[in-house]
Design a protein around this motif. Sequence first.
Motif, PDB file in Angstrom:
ATOM      1  N   ALA A   1       4.666   5.526   2.713  1.00  0.00           N
ATOM      2  CA  ALA A   1       5.831   6.146   2.209  1.00  0.00           C
ATOM      3  C   ALA A   1       6.631   5.398   1.007  1.00  0.00           C
ATOM      4  O   ALA A   1       6.606   4.016   1.144  1.00  0.00           O
ATOM      5  CB  ALA A   1       6.777   6.365   3.175  1.00  0.00           C
ATOM      6  N   GLY A   2       6.712   6.145   0.171  1.00  0.00           N
ATOM      7  CA  GLY A   2       7.422   5.380  -1.286  1.00  0.00           C
ATOM      8  C   GLY A   2       6.733   4.641  -1.885  1.00  0.00           C
ATOM      9  O   GLY A   2       7.450   3.234  -2.357  1.00  0.00           O
TER      10      GLY A   2
ATOM     11  N   ALA B   1       0.324   0.760   3.336  1.00  0.00           N
ATOM     12  CA  ALA B   1      -0.112   1.784   4.299  1.00  0.00           C
ATOM     13  C   ALA B   1       0.022   1.164   5.853  1.00  0.00           C
ATOM     14  O   ALA B   1      -0.440   0.164   6.190  1.00  0.00           O
ATOM     15  CB  ALA B   1      -1.340   2.458   3.976  1.00  0.00           C
ATOM     16  N   ASP B   2       0.672   1.904   6.562  1.00  0.00           N
ATOM     17  CA  ASP B   2       0.645   1.623   8.088  1.00  0.00           C
ATOM     18  C   ASP B   2      -0.595   2.329   8.841  1.00  0.00           C
ATOM     19  O   ASP B   2      -0.725   3.579   8.832  1.00  0.00           O
ATOM     20  CB  ASP B   2       1.751   1.892   8.774  1.00  0.00           C
ATOM     21  CG  ASP B   2       1.827   1.871  10.421  1.00  0.00           C
ATOM     22  OD1 ASP B   2       1.021   0.954  10.808  1.00  0.00           O
ATOM     23  OD2 ASP B   2       2.495   2.639  11.206  1.00  0.00           O
ATOM     24  N   VAL B   3      -1.643   1.700   9.246  1.00  0.00           N
ATOM     25  CA  VAL B   3      -2.890   2.102   9.634  1.00  0.00           C
ATOM     26  C   VAL B   3      -3.106   1.890  10.913  1.00  0.00           C
ATOM     27  O   VAL B   3      -2.885   0.595  11.570  1.00  0.00           O
ATOM     28  CB  VAL B   3      -4.119   1.764   8.517  1.00  0.00           C
ATOM     29  CG1 VAL B   3      -5.451   2.426   9.148  1.00  0.00           C
ATOM     30  CG2 VAL B   3      -3.887   2.010   7.259  1.00  0.00           C
TER      31      VAL B   3
ATOM     32  N   LEU C   1      -3.531   0.346  -1.348  1.00  0.00           N
ATOM     33  CA  LEU C   1      -2.667   0.890  -0.187  1.00  0.00           C
ATOM     34  C   LEU C   1      -2.738  -0.131   1.221  1.00  0.00           C
ATOM     35  O   LEU C   1      -2.010  -0.403   1.920  1.00  0.00           O
ATOM     36  CB  LEU C   1      -3.008   2.193   0.227  1.00  0.00           C
ATOM     37  CG  LEU C   1      -2.495   3.470  -0.938  1.00  0.00           C
ATOM     38  CD1 LEU C   1      -2.512   4.769  -0.343  1.00  0.00           C
ATOM     39  CD2 LEU C   1      -0.681   2.992  -1.052  1.00  0.00           C
ATOM     40  N   TYR C   2      -4.086  -0.395   1.427  1.00  0.00           N
ATOM     41  CA  TYR C   2      -4.610  -1.156   2.363  1.00  0.00           C
ATOM     42  C   TYR C   2      -5.734  -1.629   2.323  1.00  0.00           C
ATOM     43  O   TYR C   2      -6.946  -1.248   1.393  1.00  0.00           O
ATOM     44  CB  TYR C   2      -4.618   0.072   3.580  1.00  0.00           C
ATOM     45  CG  TYR C   2      -4.800  -0.493   4.968  1.00  0.00           C
ATOM     46  CD1 TYR C   2      -4.096  -1.289   5.656  1.00  0.00           C
ATOM     47  CD2 TYR C   2      -6.420  -0.065   5.503  1.00  0.00           C
ATOM     48  CE1 TYR C   2      -4.387  -1.510   6.991  1.00  0.00           C
ATOM     49  CE2 TYR C   2      -6.633  -0.628   6.768  1.00  0.00           C
ATOM     50  CZ  TYR C   2      -5.731  -1.387   7.687  1.00  0.00           C
ATOM     51  OH  TYR C   2      -5.999  -1.828   8.890  1.00  0.00           O
ATOM     52  N   GLU C   3      -6.132  -2.641   3.115  1.00  0.00           N
ATOM     53  CA  GLU C   3      -7.389  -3.447   2.755  1.00  0.00           C
ATOM     54  C   GLU C   3      -7.568  -4.038   4.282  1.00  0.00           C
ATOM     55  O   GLU C   3      -6.864  -4.471   5.241  1.00  0.00           O
ATOM     56  CB  GLU C   3      -7.431  -4.536   1.987  1.00  0.00           C
ATOM     57  CG  GLU C   3      -6.575  -5.627   2.008  1.00  0.00           C
ATOM     58  CD  GLU C   3      -6.321  -6.616   0.937  1.00  0.00           C
ATOM     59  OE1 GLU C   3      -7.135  -6.324  -0.043  1.00  0.00           O
ATOM     60  OE2 GLU C   3      -5.785  -7.663   0.869  1.00  0.00           O
ATOM     61  N   THR C   4      -9.212  -4.220   4.681  1.00  0.00           N
ATOM     62  CA  THR C   4      -9.656  -4.724   5.903  1.00  0.00           C
ATOM     63  C   THR C   4     -10.667  -5.652   5.544  1.00  0.00           C
ATOM     64  O   THR C   4     -11.232  -5.529   4.635  1.00  0.00           O
ATOM     65  CB  THR C   4      -9.984  -3.573   6.735  1.00  0.00           C
ATOM     66  OG1 THR C   4     -11.341  -2.899   6.303  1.00  0.00           O
ATOM     67  CG2 THR C   4      -9.264  -2.396   6.974  1.00  0.00           C
ATOM     68  N   PRO C   5     -10.964  -6.647   6.404  1.00  0.00           N
ATOM     69  CA  PRO C   5     -12.305  -7.513   6.263  1.00  0.00           C
ATOM     70  C   PRO C   5     -13.604  -6.920   6.139  1.00  0.00           C
ATOM     71  O   PRO C   5     -13.779  -5.738   6.947  1.00  0.00           O
ATOM     72  CB  PRO C   5     -12.189  -8.453   7.675  1.00  0.00           C
ATOM     73  CG  PRO C   5     -10.830  -8.109   8.134  1.00  0.00           C
ATOM     74  CD  PRO C   5     -10.249  -6.786   7.683  1.00  0.00           C
ATOM     75  N   LEU C   6     -14.293  -7.318   5.283  1.00  0.00           N
ATOM     76  CA  LEU C   6     -15.883  -6.684   4.904  1.00  0.00           C
ATOM     77  C   LEU C   6     -16.731  -7.070   6.349  1.00  0.00           C
ATOM     78  O   LEU C   6     -16.899  -8.424   6.598  1.00  0.00           O
ATOM     79  CB  LEU C   6     -16.298  -7.069   3.882  1.00  0.00           C
ATOM     80  CG  LEU C   6     -17.565  -6.353   3.474  1.00  0.00           C
ATOM     81  CD1 LEU C   6     -17.368  -4.909   3.222  1.00  0.00           C
ATOM     82  CD2 LEU C   6     -18.029  -6.982   2.143  1.00  0.00           C
TER      83      LEU C   6
END
Length: 500
Positions: A242-243, A247-249, A195-200
């Motif tokens: 949604a759907g 994801a919008d975070v 759904l979503y990822e960020t830098p470690l």
Amino acid sequence: MKKIGLPLLTGLIILLLVYFHQLAILQEKPAADWSRSVSLDVAAEDNEMFVQREGNSSTLFFSGNPVRKVVVNEQLDTTTEKLNYTIPEGYSFYVDDQQAIYKKSDELIYATNGKETPILNDIEGINVSENGVIAWSRHTAYTISPDGKIQSETELPQYIKSGTLTENGLAFLYVQSEDTNQFLTLNAEKEPRILYETPLTSGEIYSNLQMIELGDKLTFTYTVGATRQGTRIINTYLGESAGGKEADVHLLKIKNAETGDSFEKPNYFSLTEKDGEAHLLFSSNGEISPKRSVISIYEATQQDGKWVASRRSTTEELSIRPVSITDQSLVWMDQEKSELVLHGASTDPTVVKKSSSLSSDDLTYALYYTFTAIVGMFAMLAFSFGFLILPAVALMYFYFANTTAIEQDKKWVEWTIVLLCVASQILFLPSILDGPFQYLAPSYLTFAGAAYVWPLIVFVAAYLISRLAQDQEWTIMQRTSYQLGLNLGILIFLLGPYIL
């Protein structure tokens, strides 16, 4: 006797006004339709609990030896029962009247009828919902049914750090790859979906992972903690998908409905669904009265696309771990001495009415805060010396240039000195009573023009008391000193408690 008794009686009356004002503050509700905090007389050593929600009540299970079952209804009535289980503290757990699932060392245990059966080994963590348990080792995620059966086993290349289950059984995982943090969903017999990822980033700790399903929309929260240049930073993020889309975070910013300011370090988030919308319960520092700020429980909802929170707890203690019991009631834990005590609040009319009645704690706290308010009187005492400058100048004039007026006990000498003191108060009080005084003091001291009206009221009161109490043999300077002392004393007692 009157010259001492009347001033003492006046001071006592003013202190009673301060006491009743403190009592009124303590009896204020957090919101118009919410009750004040109610103690449920349930103590615990650990803040972990398992919650099963029903229509008009919820059942709380507390780990320990033995496990305790506490049923709380919408009116915050409780019934307590001890179960035949011993569950280690510090981890999530699933339990009902017939069975329990919990982590013991690195084993996942299923217990029933007093018998423990290991389900899995080398387990690093677990999380629970009413429909089952999610457990994980370094690269494997498991979902387990309430009766201890392994429903799914999924191998992942990433390092699994945390996970949770929605009420519908959807698994939500936080994992780490070589260079990213990833949030993914896991359906039985389906491939994981990111759904979503960020830098470690080194030093960041992700925690408090939560997710709910609202129709075809997934809403989740997580908290990131880190230390930057010696300062502890805690941020909570909210994501929506949604759907099946990415994801919008965004960073979760919540405005305090009472002050209009944003909360700096909200914590202990609980993501819930209410009336088909996402709601947030959390713990944060905030004012419970003009002078007192404590860690309180707040409920946040979205209004015009922005999160706005209102306070729900009114206790003087540190409040954590909020849990929604029904749409109208919630509970949390207060840190009292060496234990945690369950408290609650509700919109139920019976609870609202009951919580409004006076308690022994209200009377005790009001007395304590009345005495602490006396500290402000010393600040007012310092200001009062400024009110004596003009009278002192006038007195010096009479002693050095017009001693006859004093020797002949001229009435206008007393009036001149006293009125100069009153004029000084009218001149300087508006600036002294600006700022904190305006929200610390009761309304009868803060109305428009109060700084000009009260010096006149105090002057009349001091004059009447001095005439009733004074000795007929007093000289004009004795009468003047007595009236000035009364005037300043009343002013110090009346305004001093609200200066600081």
